[in-house]
Design an enzyme around this catalytic site. Structure first.
Site, PDB file in Angstrom:
ATOM      1  CB  SER A 253      -0.937  -0.085   1.196  1.00 42.42           C
ATOM      2  OG  SER A 253      -0.381   0.474   2.278  1.00 42.42           O
ATOM      3  CE  LYS A 254      -0.508   7.946  -2.627  1.00 37.53           C
ATOM      4  NZ  LYS A 254      -1.509   8.528  -3.679  1.00 37.53           N
TER       5      LYS A 254
END
Ligand code: GLU
Length: 484
Positions: A253-254
């Protein structure tokens, strides 16, 4: 057999997701392995999501990773342009051809109408699927609306009965009941094709033989195959890749800073290590080899080794690879790479340690460059430490024995006029021999007294040298004072 042609078809989002890098890698390896062509196509038909500079991020990343494309936007080729927005006018005639064939139709439903029907369906507990409302309009009515300039989209006319099947080279036989296929939009209101349409047209026009992409497209592929069939085109072979995950239940995830190629490069991972490790996330060479150059990957790559299960991207494993690559780097390359991290650690310091010497001591201990500043910061600021650190069972040292050792070595160090590592070494060793003390009984407390750390790159001589004479003596005195 015709030439193998694979493509990497990223959307320019401004970042390269690791899953995307791995997709590109497998497409590249497959093309090279089969002496075919690797094509880069930029899928930018979603103009709302335009990000300036995003295509450069793609070019730079692929090139940094050593994946040079044979055809693509900036290198050209016989099937250009390779940027979809520059091809926008070529899709509509294909959509019109499908309309002629009864495989597509104009749809004038507005967003509000669709939202309304979606809500209704959901309230009945059904998932909304376009109900072919506009397929029922007669030709004259369609023409009237077109003439009146009503906005429209073009939809695929998917069958509602029977079953679609195809073979994926990783997932095997895929079959789907046709009543689950929705009439996807092919041409949007703004005249741009959707991904769903453009990928088929472009893969065909670009002669793609093997479509390699993420498994999120597995279930849409039957709809693409219907389009190939409607045009009478050969369907490419499919290689869908399982998702790259952080663990069994989490995606990269970012937010956690582990999704993008640049996240890792910024943290000081080496591209070679990242590529090596990524190749193994979801693919297995069939033996227990772990280290591969790009050429070795090309040699070893085989679709049979691609796993169906999600690939788990384990940062600790990557770090292990990285440390190995760093250890094996030519020293001059290491020095160049580590210098900005030393600069960061010693920013503003008047007399910086000898970088070359420090690099020699650090290379074998560096796992990730971003950890370097912290590891060397003790050369800048003496860490606060507990006198317990003087305790070493093997050397038989402790806070009780330390004062004697430090008092013995203090004048010796002060007398060293030429502050080189060898001078420091020779003078201190002579003094130890003369004192009858054991080496460790002096060197351990000395190293603790001037570094404040149980583990250091290098021993007492190296650290004394790196600190310089003045700082060494200053630390020695301060530490001695803290021992009653
Ligand atoms: N533009 C699509 C994406 O970025 C490409 C999918 C494909 O390779 O066909 O997901």
């Amino acid at each position: 057999m015709s030439e193998v042609r694979t493509r990497f078809a990223p959307s320019p989002t401004g970042f390269m997701h690791l899953g995307g890098v791995r997709t590109a890698l497998y497409a590249y390896l497959f093309a090279r392995k089969n002496r075919g062509k690797f094509i880069l196509r930029i899928e930018d038909t979603d103009q709302e999501r335009f990000v300036p500079g995003a295509t450069e991020v793609i070019y730079d990343t692929l090139r940094a990773c050593g994946m040079q494309w044979d055809e693509g936007p900036d290198v050209g080729g016989p099937c250009g342009p390779y940027i979809q927005s520059e091809r926008k006018d070529l899709y509509l005639p294909y959509a019109e051809e499908l309309i002629e064939k009864g495989k597509a139709y104009y749809c004038f439903c507005t967003k509000e109408e669709l939202d309304e029907r979606r809500k209704e369906a959901e309230s009945r507990g059904e998932t909304f699927k376009y109900d072919k409302h506009c397929l029922r309009l007669d030709r004259a009515e369609v023409q009237r609306r077109l003439d009146a300039g009503m906005p429209y989209v073009i939809r695929q006319n998917a069958p509602t009965e029977g079953e679609s099947r195809y073979n994926d080279m990783v997932f095997g036989e895929i079959s789907m009941p046709n009543d689950t296929l929705d009439d996807m939009v092919l041409i949007k209101q703004d005249g741009m094709p959707t991904y769903n349409f453009a990928n088929v047209i472009d893969d065909h026009l670009m002669g793609i033989t093997h479509v390699i992409r993420g498994m999120e497209y597995l279930s849409s592929t039957p709809k693409y195959n219907l389009l190939y069939e409607a045009f009478g085109w050969e369907i490419p072979k499919y290689i869908h890749l399982p998702t790259v995950m952080r663990d069994a239940t989490h995606k990269l995830s970012k937010r956690d800073g582990d999704a993008y190629y640049s996240d890792f490069i910024d943290k000081g991972y080496l591209t070679e290590a990242l590529i090596n490790y990524l190749a193994l996330v979801g693919w297995n060479p069939g033996d227990d080899r772990e280290f591969f150059t790009m050429d070795e990957l090309i040699e070893a790559f085989d679709v049979k080794g691609i796993n169906k299960a999600p690939g788990i991207f384990d940062v600790n494993k990557l770090t292990w690879f990285n440390a190995n690559y760093i250890r094996e780097m030519p020293f001059e390359d290491y020095l160049k790479k580590v210098t900005p991290w030393f600069d960061k650690a010693f920013d503003g310091m008047e007399k910086k340690p000898d970088y070359r010497r420090l690099a020699e001591l650090m290379q074998g201990r560096t796992e990730v460059f971003s950890r370097v500043p912290e590891m060397v910061s003790f050369l800048r600021d003496m860490p606060a430490f507990d006198n317990e650190l003087y305790f070493n069972k093997k050397m038989k040292t402790s806070a009780e024995t330390a004062p004697q050792a430090l008092d013995m070595v203090r004048p010796v160090l002060e007398a060293v006029s030429d502050w080189t590592e060898s001078e420091i070494h020779d003078r201190v060793m002579e003094a130890i021999a003369a004192s009858g003390m054991k080496n460790g009984a002096v060197l351990w407390p000395l190293r603790i007294a001037i570094s404040g750390l149980a583990n250091t790159p290098g021993g007492a001589f190296e650290i004394a040298y790196l600190l310089g004479k003045e700082e060494t003596l200053r630390r020695l005195d301060a530490s001695r004072k803290r021992l009653a």
